[in-house]
Design a protein around this motif. Structure first.
Motif, PDB file in Angstrom:
ATOM      1  N   SER A 109      52.118 101.807  80.647  1.00 51.74           N
ATOM      2  CA  SER A 109      52.382 100.441  80.209  1.00 51.74           C
ATOM      3  C   SER A 109      51.131  99.738  79.723  1.00 51.74           C
ATOM      4  N   VAL A 110      49.981 100.376  79.891  1.00 58.63           N
ATOM      5  CA  VAL A 110      48.722  99.774  79.464  1.00 58.63           C
ATOM      6  C   VAL A 110      48.492 100.119  78.001  1.00 58.63           C
ATOM      7  N   GLY A 111      48.552  99.129  77.157  1.00 55.61           N
ATOM      8  CA  GLY A 111      48.324  99.312  75.731  1.00 55.61           C
ATOM      9  C   GLY A 111      47.770  98.038  75.160  1.00 55.61           C
ATOM     10  N   PRO A 112      47.656  97.940  73.833  1.00 54.69           N
ATOM     11  CA  PRO A 112      47.122  96.714  73.228  1.00 54.69           C
ATOM     12  C   PRO A 112      47.882  95.453  73.622  1.00 54.69           C
ATOM     13  N   ALA A 113      49.197  95.572  73.898  1.00 56.65           N
ATOM     14  CA  ALA A 113      49.985  94.393  74.250  1.00 56.65           C
ATOM     15  C   ALA A 113      49.532  93.758  75.555  1.00 56.65           C
ATOM     16  N   VAL A 114      48.835  94.532  76.395  1.00 54.38           N
ATOM     17  CA  VAL A 114      48.383  93.984  77.666  1.00 54.38           C
ATOM     18  C   VAL A 114      47.363  92.869  77.458  1.00 54.38           C
ATOM     19  N   LEU A 115      46.717  92.862  76.303  1.00 53.89           N
ATOM     20  CA  LEU A 115      45.729  91.825  76.003  1.00 53.89           C
ATOM     21  C   LEU A 115      46.362  90.447  75.897  1.00 53.89           C
ATOM     22  N   ALA A 116      47.670  90.397  75.658  1.00 52.62           N
ATOM     23  CA  ALA A 116      48.357  89.114  75.511  1.00 52.62           C
ATOM     24  C   ALA A 116      48.896  88.579  76.825  1.00 52.62           C
ATOM     25  N   VAL A 117      48.911  89.411  77.883  1.00 55.27           N
ATOM     26  CA  VAL A 117      49.504  88.977  79.149  1.00 55.27           C
ATOM     27  C   VAL A 117      48.835  87.724  79.707  1.00 55.27           C
ATOM     28  N   PRO A 118      47.494  87.596  79.687  1.00 58.78           N
ATOM     29  CA  PRO A 118      46.870  86.395  80.269  1.00 58.78           C
ATOM     30  C   PRO A 118      47.041  85.124  79.442  1.00 58.78           C
ATOM     31  N   LEU A 119      47.621  85.227  78.250  1.00 64.79           N
ATOM     32  CA  LEU A 119      47.693  84.050  77.387  1.00 64.79           C
ATOM     33  C   LEU A 119      48.568  82.944  77.973  1.00 64.79           C
ATOM     34  N   SER A 120      49.561  83.299  78.778  1.00 60.63           N
ATOM     35  CA  SER A 120      50.392  82.268  79.405  1.00 60.63           C
ATOM     36  C   SER A 120      49.571  81.429  80.374  1.00 60.63           C
ATOM     37  N   THR A 121      48.702  82.090  81.148  1.00 63.32           N
ATOM     38  CA  THR A 121      47.840  81.355  82.078  1.00 63.32           C
ATOM     39  C   THR A 121      46.849  80.485  81.320  1.00 63.32           C
ATOM     40  N   VAL A 122      46.318  81.011  80.235  1.00 63.39           N
ATOM     41  CA  VAL A 122      45.381  80.233  79.417  1.00 63.39           C
ATOM     42  C   VAL A 122      46.062  78.987  78.862  1.00 63.39           C
ATOM     43  N   ALA A 123      47.293  79.141  78.369  1.00 70.42           N
ATOM     44  CA  ALA A 123      48.038  77.988  77.853  1.00 70.42           C
ATOM     45  C   ALA A 123      48.266  76.954  78.949  1.00 70.42           C
ATOM     46  N   SER A 124      48.536  77.408  80.166  1.00 72.23           N
ATOM     47  CA  SER A 124      48.746  76.502  81.285  1.00 72.23           C
ATOM     48  C   SER A 124      47.488  75.697  81.586  1.00 72.23           C
ATOM     49  N   LEU A 125      46.345  76.384  81.608  1.00 70.71           N
ATOM     50  CA  LEU A 125      45.086  75.701  81.890  1.00 70.71           C
ATOM     51  C   LEU A 125      44.756  74.688  80.797  1.00 70.71           C
ATOM     52  N   LEU A 126      44.956  75.057  79.552  1.00 72.06           N
ATOM     53  CA  LEU A 126      44.689  74.128  78.447  1.00 72.06           C
ATOM     54  C   LEU A 126      45.590  72.904  78.524  1.00 72.06           C
ATOM     55  N   ALA A 127      46.848  73.106  78.912  1.00 70.14           N
ATOM     56  CA  ALA A 127      47.767  71.976  79.041  1.00 70.14           C
ATOM     57  C   ALA A 127      47.294  71.008  80.118  1.00 70.14           C
ATOM     58  N   ILE A 128      46.850  71.539  81.248  1.00 73.22           N
ATOM     59  CA  ILE A 128      46.333  70.681  82.321  1.00 73.22           C
ATOM     60  C   ILE A 128      45.086  69.949  81.864  1.00 73.22           C
ATOM     61  N   ALA A 129      44.186  70.659  81.168  1.00 75.16           N
ATOM     62  CA  ALA A 129      42.950  70.037  80.690  1.00 75.16           C
ATOM     63  C   ALA A 129      43.246  68.871  79.742  1.00 75.16           C
ATOM     64  N   VAL A 130      44.196  69.069  78.830  1.00 72.04           N
ATOM     65  CA  VAL A 130      44.552  68.008  77.881  1.00 72.04           C
ATOM     66  C   VAL A 130      45.143  66.813  78.614  1.00 72.04           C
ATOM     67  N   ALA A 131      46.063  67.057  79.543  1.00 72.00           N
ATOM     68  CA  ALA A 131      46.704  65.954  80.259  1.00 72.00           C
ATOM     69  C   ALA A 131      45.700  65.162  81.088  1.00 72.00           C
ATOM     70  N   VAL A 132      44.801  65.859  81.780  1.00 69.14           N
ATOM     71  CA  VAL A 132      43.806  65.171  82.612  1.00 69.14           C
ATOM     72  C   VAL A 132      42.810  64.413  81.745  1.00 69.14           C
ATOM     73  N   TRP A 133      42.392  65.016  80.640  1.00 70.04           N
ATOM     74  CA  TRP A 133      41.449  64.334  79.747  1.00 70.04           C
ATOM     75  C   TRP A 133      42.055  63.054  79.182  1.00 70.04           C
ATOM     76  N   LEU A 134      43.299  63.120  78.763  1.00 67.05           N
ATOM     77  CA  LEU A 134      43.954  61.937  78.217  1.00 67.05           C
ATOM     78  C   LEU A 134      44.102  60.845  79.263  1.00 67.05           C
ATOM     79  N   THR A 135      44.398  61.224  80.495  1.00 71.64           N
ATOM     80  CA  THR A 135      44.709  60.231  81.527  1.00 71.64           C
ATOM     81  C   THR A 135      43.465  59.634  82.173  1.00 71.64           C
ATOM     82  N   TYR A 136      42.514  60.470  82.545  1.00 70.91           N
ATOM     83  CA  TYR A 136      41.420  60.018  83.410  1.00 70.91           C
ATOM     84  C   TYR A 136      40.034  60.066  82.773  1.00 70.91           C
TER      85      TYR A 136
END
Length: 333
Positions: A109-136
């Motif tokens: 199951s380890v192939g080039p597609a595995v490089l995309a698996v962490p992108l969901s976590t990255v998107a989550s962190l960016l969303a939190i960063a944007v929300a906190v920056w806008l608010t506080y």
């Protein structure tokens, strides 16, 4: 070594490890509880204990870096801190994915597609960063100034002047959660497209895409199809609004309770409303994919974020990061 002038690295690391262990224990315990209730748990208590310990350690190693990155962006969401957090969570998630594939005997199951698996976590962190920056951290006021007073549009004027939290006005919180959710949900759609391209390129087959929200950093399915964007945006926005409850100044257990109520309320509404519109649609709130169980991931992670921020930043929370002259959550209101 300080992460910045007001945040001690050792304290932040200890907070991330402690809160990560707490979240990991909640997930592992709940998973084994469900197995036990379904009668699928092993009968050997030694085997069960060993599996629980191993899963708890692995989950802690996965959650702790994410919570450490969250503490960093809550304290100061500068481009440098956000980039460092993205690199941290991407690297740890990638290593965990590779290690899990090899340890479970599925190296195929380890192939080039595995490089995309962490992108969901990255998107989550960016969303939190944007929300906190806008608010506080002054982001809302900068956007309002750039838009020449767009925040005084009648649509915003209709919003009540009450506060969702001690330093969280309704208008600021809703805009921050909405824009942050736009970043997070768009990132998930992009992740789905990237993983499909990688799968096609390697002729590995295009599997079905399952929604992975901010609460799903430990899940192997990546991204969402564009058709799921509206529901995902709403779920992300409810989670981010809950995060804003617990990352401001002078937050309390009551604020955590309000955040949990928002998450559960939105999740149940997204299931109940379509069922009421189409009465023939099946409705099981307690199904594995139903609103009750599906919301627990967000609830567990919200508690982890609240504990990590509290331990790392103390009672002042974001107020420490505002000492350098950035605009706090009350400016411009």
């Amino acid at each position: 070594m300080p992460l910045h002038d007001d945040l001690d690295g050792r304290r932040a690391l200890g907070a991330a490890l402690g809160s990560g262990a707490l979240v990991a224990f909640a997930f592992v315990a709940f998973g084994w509880l469900r197995l036990s209730m379904a009668g699928r748990a092993p009968s050997d208590p030694v085997a069960v204990l060993g599996a629980v310990v191993v899963q708890w350690v692995v989950a802690t190693v996965t959650f702790a870096p994410f919570l450490l990155a969250v503490v960093g962006v809550v304290a100061r969401p500068t481009p440098r801190v956000v980039a460092g957090g993205v690199a941290l969570v991407y690297g740890v998630d990638l290593l965990a994915t590779l290690g899990g594939a090899l340890a479970t005997g599925f190296p195929g199951s380890v192939g080039p597609a595995v490089l995309a698996v962490p992108l969901s976590t990255v998107a989550s962190l960016l969303a939190i960063a944007v929300a906190v920056w806008l608010t506080y951290h002054g982001g809302y006021d900068r956007l309002a100034a750039a838009a020449e007073g767009a925040d005084r549009h009648p649509l915003f004027a209709a919003l009540p002047e009450t506060r969702l939290g001690p330093e969280l006005p309704v208008k600021r919180g809703l805009v921050a959660a909405g824009l942050g959710a736009l970043v997070g949900a768009s990132g998930l759609v992009a992740a789905d497209g990237i993983v499909e391209l990688l799968r096609t390129a390697t002729r590995a087959g295009a599997g079905s895409s399952i929604s992975v929200t901010v609460s799903g950093a430990w899940v192997w399915n990546v991204g969402i199809p564009a058709s799921q964007f509206p529901i995902e945006w709403l779920s992300e926005a409810s989670f981010l609004l809950a995060v804003l409850f617990v990352t401001g100044r002078r937050t309390s257990v009551r604020d955590l309770g309000k955040g949990i109520a928002v998450i559960l309320g939105v999740r149940f509404a997204t299931v109940l409303v379509p069922a009421l519109v189409a009465p023939g649609r099946p409705l099981d709130p307690w199904a594995p994919s139903g609103p009750a169980l599906a919301s627990l991931g967000d609830v567990f992670l919200l508690v982890g974020v609240a504990v990590a921020v509290r331990l790392a930043l103390g009672g002042d929370g974001v107020d420490r990061a505002s000492a350098d002259g950035t605009v706090d959550g009350t400016a411009g209101e």
